[in-house]
Design an enzyme around this catalytic site. Structure first.
Site, PDB file in Angstrom:
ATOM      1  N   ASN A 158       0.809  -1.227   0.000  1.00  0.00           N
ATOM      2  CA  ASN A 158       0.000   0.000   0.000  1.00  0.00           C
ATOM      3  C   ASN A 158       0.841   1.274   0.000  1.00  0.00           C
ATOM      4  O   ASN A 158       0.392   2.314  -0.463  1.00  0.00           O
ATOM      5  CB  ASN A 158      -0.993  -0.013   1.167  1.00  0.00           C
ATOM      6  CG  ASN A 158      -0.319   0.014   2.514  1.00  0.00           C
ATOM      7  OD1 ASN A 158       0.820  -0.412   2.656  1.00  0.00           O
ATOM      8  ND2 ASN A 158      -1.025   0.516   3.499  1.00  0.00           N
ATOM      9  N   LYS A 181      12.259  -8.103   0.533  1.00  0.00           N
ATOM     10  CA  LYS A 181      11.249  -8.796  -0.276  1.00  0.00           C
ATOM     11  C   LYS A 181      10.101  -7.827  -0.512  1.00  0.00           C
ATOM     12  O   LYS A 181       9.357  -7.496   0.408  1.00  0.00           O
ATOM     13  CB  LYS A 181      10.729 -10.033   0.456  1.00  0.00           C
ATOM     14  CG  LYS A 181       9.675 -10.771  -0.340  1.00  0.00           C
ATOM     15  CD  LYS A 181       8.733 -11.548   0.558  1.00  0.00           C
ATOM     16  CE  LYS A 181       7.496 -11.991  -0.195  1.00  0.00           C
ATOM     17  NZ  LYS A 181       6.694 -10.891  -0.760  1.00  0.00           N
ATOM     18  N   GLY A 234       2.477  -5.591   7.557  1.00  0.00           N
ATOM     19  CA  GLY A 234       1.435  -6.362   6.883  1.00  0.00           C
ATOM     20  C   GLY A 234       0.340  -6.735   7.868  1.00  0.00           C
ATOM     21  O   GLY A 234       0.097  -6.012   8.832  1.00  0.00           O
ATOM     22  N   SER A 235      -0.275  -7.871   7.634  1.00  0.00           N
ATOM     23  CA  SER A 235      -1.440  -8.240   8.440  1.00  0.00           C
ATOM     24  C   SER A 235      -1.023  -8.817   9.792  1.00  0.00           C
ATOM     25  O   SER A 235       0.084  -9.352   9.952  1.00  0.00           O
ATOM     26  CB  SER A 235      -2.285  -9.276   7.696  1.00  0.00           C
ATOM     27  OG  SER A 235      -1.595 -10.514   7.670  1.00  0.00           O
ATOM     28  N   VAL A 238      -0.222 -12.689   9.549  1.00  0.00           N
ATOM     29  CA  VAL A 238       1.132 -13.027   9.090  1.00  0.00           C
ATOM     30  C   VAL A 238       2.158 -12.576  10.139  1.00  0.00           C
ATOM     31  O   VAL A 238       3.142 -13.274  10.412  1.00  0.00           O
ATOM     32  CB  VAL A 238       1.427 -12.394   7.707  1.00  0.00           C
ATOM     33  CG1 VAL A 238       2.868 -12.635   7.292  1.00  0.00           C
ATOM     34  CG2 VAL A 238       0.474 -12.955   6.657  1.00  0.00           C
ATOM     35  N   GLY A 239       1.901 -11.438  10.764  1.00  0.00           N
ATOM     36  CA  GLY A 239       2.803 -10.932  11.801  1.00  0.00           C
ATOM     37  C   GLY A 239       2.980 -11.933  12.935  1.00  0.00           C
ATOM     38  O   GLY A 239       4.080 -12.105  13.456  1.00  0.00           O
ATOM     39  N   GLU A 256       4.723  -4.218  12.123  1.00  0.00           N
ATOM     40  CA  GLU A 256       3.746  -3.129  11.978  1.00  0.00           C
ATOM     41  C   GLU A 256       2.516  -3.744  11.339  1.00  0.00           C
ATOM     42  O   GLU A 256       2.547  -4.094  10.152  1.00  0.00           O
ATOM     43  CB  GLU A 256       4.292  -2.025  11.062  1.00  0.00           C
ATOM     44  CG  GLU A 256       5.440  -1.235  11.624  1.00  0.00           C
ATOM     45  CD  GLU A 256       5.065  -0.450  12.853  1.00  0.00           C
ATOM     46  OE1 GLU A 256       3.852  -0.265  13.116  1.00  0.00           O
ATOM     47  OE2 GLU A 256       5.982  -0.044  13.582  1.00  0.00           O
ATOM     48  N   GLN A 337      -8.245  -8.680  -2.995  1.00  0.00           N
ATOM     49  CA  GLN A 337      -8.635  -7.573  -2.111  1.00  0.00           C
ATOM     50  C   GLN A 337     -10.080  -7.177  -2.395  1.00  0.00           C
ATOM     51  O   GLN A 337     -10.864  -6.904  -1.478  1.00  0.00           O
ATOM     52  CB  GLN A 337      -7.681  -6.392  -2.348  1.00  0.00           C
ATOM     53  CG  GLN A 337      -7.666  -5.373  -1.244  1.00  0.00           C
ATOM     54  CD  GLN A 337      -7.198  -5.958   0.077  1.00  0.00           C
ATOM     55  OE1 GLN A 337      -6.492  -6.954   0.115  1.00  0.00           O
ATOM     56  NE2 GLN A 337      -7.647  -5.361   1.173  1.00  0.00           N
TER      57      GLN A 337
HETATM   58  C1  UN1 Z   1       0.184   2.717   6.167  1.00  0.00           C
HETATM   59  O1  UN1 Z   1      -0.991   2.989   6.240  1.00  0.00           O
HETATM   60  O2  UN1 Z   1       0.525   1.548   5.976  1.00  0.00           O
HETATM   61  O3  UN1 Z   1       0.205   8.127   7.941  1.00  0.00           O
HETATM   62  C2  UN1 Z   1       1.233   3.743   6.246  1.00  0.00           C
HETATM   63  C3  UN1 Z   1      -0.036   7.773   6.805  1.00  0.00           C
HETATM   64  C4  UN1 Z   1       1.106   7.520   5.852  1.00  0.00           C
HETATM   65  C5  UN1 Z   1       1.687   6.182   6.083  1.00  0.00           C
HETATM   66  C6  UN1 Z   1       0.664   5.109   6.187  1.00  0.00           C
HETATM   67  N1  UN1 Z   1       2.106   8.537   6.010  1.00  0.00           N
HETATM   68  O4  UN1 Z   1      -1.175   7.598   6.441  1.00  0.00           O
END
Ligand code: UN1
Length: 502
Positions: A158, A181, A234-235, A238-239, A256, A337
């Site tokens: 994304n 990756k 990611g999700s 998976v995390g 994250e 998606q």
């Molecule tokens: C994300 O949504 O995976 O704060 C990152 C934000 C962006 C980064 C988002 N600067 O929405």
């Protein structure tokens, strides 16, 4: 425009500064989600063999790179940022083509990588350690930051350039070497990004790219004994797998993960501002941000007025190919998606939420080759409904009524995630109470839940992550190991804790 096979470029893995095809001979197609007839590129479908080669190249490059003074490494990062700036328009167009978000947002994504480079280049002359008094006389105590070693990076689609930049720039300034990756849907942006690093002078083997599927590339990367750390975005599902695997091999691991980000709007808010924020937060990037505004918690006094106007404006958003400057909302990234998001629309309806607008795939002649979904607003959503609890990652927002700030915060916090959050009010007392009480890594006042800046910590609480932050100087807490150093200049054996004055 559809692309013919002969115009399409095939990308190999990038290992030790060389182009290396997957030994299996298998490839993956990268197609434009706004028009799947458009083939953006062909990428390697790699496996454990390529991961192994890349990790070994990174390990071999580590000693030399880690000995380059940090300010010198930072100069390379500074040059890479300048190259990204020069290439901003081309790279942003490539990004829209490979993942769909509108061109003004992909320009923002590239800009975020540039900002990140500029910030971390500055850190090359800081990366502060610390000194502290020793308990013993004539003894000096200090702490330095040392690189961790080979870092594996597993990236989402994304933010195809910004998020790799959050990982690569601090890792490189700190002296690590990397195997990255890219997400299956967005490898081109990682190639573009790494081409800037290479042109700027990052030596062979310091950054390596291996493309392919999660199970086939991500798994051997996270399990590789020479990899010292994994950074994953990611999700949560998976995390969890990555976290467990890293725990078994004692790797550092930064996760994250998902979000279910609330925007609370109180009766005293500037409604026009809140509406604009809601539309941007919910439908920007077609809702495919982990920071997307996915729940709007509205105090009862303004509930009806707000949702009526939100619905009216959501209907006006222009849906289409993100390369068209007048488009507001692009496609979602893939068929998978699309199916997930439309599946959630059904769940919402079945659970009794009111579908106030949207909820359909857009399939008229202009949109028939892409994965377009109407901006979707559910109203009268109960906080425990699945659409108010689970991350949807699409242009779907749930409006939930609340009685008061306290009630709103309770609803906001009652999910497993805690990434971003927002409150609209003109009352400073309530604003500060919310800053204290919202369970989230990020809180905005009078702004939507999206829009984090790279020099502040980015990450969340609860199942959004495992306590690490990207962005800002805190990133070095992940990409460096502290070393405690004692220098005894007393010329005698001094015993800590034992030699004490009578
Ligand atoms: C994300 O949504 O995976 O704060 C990152 C934000 C962006 C980064 C988002 N600067 O929405």
């Amino acid at each position: 425009m559809p692309t013919t096979a002969s115009e399409v470029k095939t990308f190999s893995n990038f290992i030790d500064g060389k182009w290396v095809p997957a030994s299996s001979g298998n490839t993956c197609e990268n197609r434009n989600p706004a028009d799947t007839r458009d083939l953006v590129g062909i990428f390697q479908r790699s496996g454990a063999a390529e991961v192994n080669q890349a990790v070994e190249a990174a390990q071999a490059a580590f000693k030399k790179w880690s000995h380059v003074p940090a300010p010198r490494r930072a100069e390379i990062i500074m040059r890479a940022s300048a190259i990204l700036e020069r290439q901003k328009e081309t790279f942003s167009q490539d990004m829209t083509r490979e993942m769909g978000k509108v061109i003004k947002e992909t320009r923002g994504d590239t800009q975020e990588a540039i900002d990140c480079g500029n910030f971390f280049a500055g850190e090359g002359r800081r990366m502060y350690g610390l000194t502290t008094p020793s308990e013993l006389p004539n003894k000096f105590a200090m702490c330095t930051r040392n690189p961790v070693g080979v870092v594996g990076m597993i990236c989402p689609w994304n933010f195809p350039m910004a998020i790799p930049s959050w990982k690569l720039f601090p890792a490189l300034v700190a002296g690590n070497t990397c195997v990255i990756k890219p997400a299956e849907d967005t490898p081109l942006s990682v190639y573009n990004f790494v081409s800037a690093l290479t042109e700027a002078g990052v030596p062979a083997g310091v950054v390596n790219i291996v493309t392919g599927h999660g199970a086939e590339v991500g798994s051997p990367l996270m399990e590789h004994p020479l990899v010292r750390a994994i950074s994953f975005t990611g999700s949560s599902d998976v995390g969890r797998i990555i976290g467990e695997s890293c725990a078994r091999t004692f790797k550092r691991c930064s996760l994250e993960l998902g979000g279910k980000n609330p925007m609370i709007v109180l009766d005293d808010a500037n409604l026009e501002l809140a509406l604009e924020g809601a539309l941007w937060g919910a439908f920007g990037t077609a809702g495919q941000r982990c920071t997307a505004t996915s729940r709007i918690v509205l105090q009862k006094g303004i509930y009806k007025k707000f949702v009526d106007e939100l619905v009216r404006r959501a209907k006006l958003l222009k849906i289409g190919n993100g390369l068209d400057e007048s488009v507001d909302v692009g496609p979602v990234v893939s068929k998978a998606q699309l199916d997930t998001v439309l599946g959630y629309v059904e769940v919402g309806k079945k659970d009794g939420a009111r579908l106030a607008t949207g909820g359909n795939r857009v399939e008229d002649s202009e949109h028939t080759h892409g994965f377009f979904i109407e901006p979707t607003v559910f109203t009268d959503v109960a906080p425990k409904m699945r659409i108010a609890q689970e991350e949807i990652f699409g242009p779907v927002v749930s409006c939930i009524p609340c009685d008061s700030l306290e009630d709103g915060i309770e609803i906001a916090n009652d999910v497993k995630y805690g990434l971003s959050s927002s409150l609209y009010t003109r009352d400073v007392n309530r604003a500060f109470a919310a800053i204290r009480d919202l369970e989230a890594g990020i809180t905005y006042i009078n702004a939507p839940t999206i829009g984090a800046e790279v020099h502040l910590p980015f990450g969340g609480v609860k199942q959004t992550g495992n306590g690490h932050r990207e962005g800002g100087v805190g990133a070095f807490d992940f990409y460096t190991e502290w070393k405690a150093v004692y220098v005894d200049y007393s010329d005698r054996l001094q015993k800590a804790q034992i030699d004490r004055p009578e």
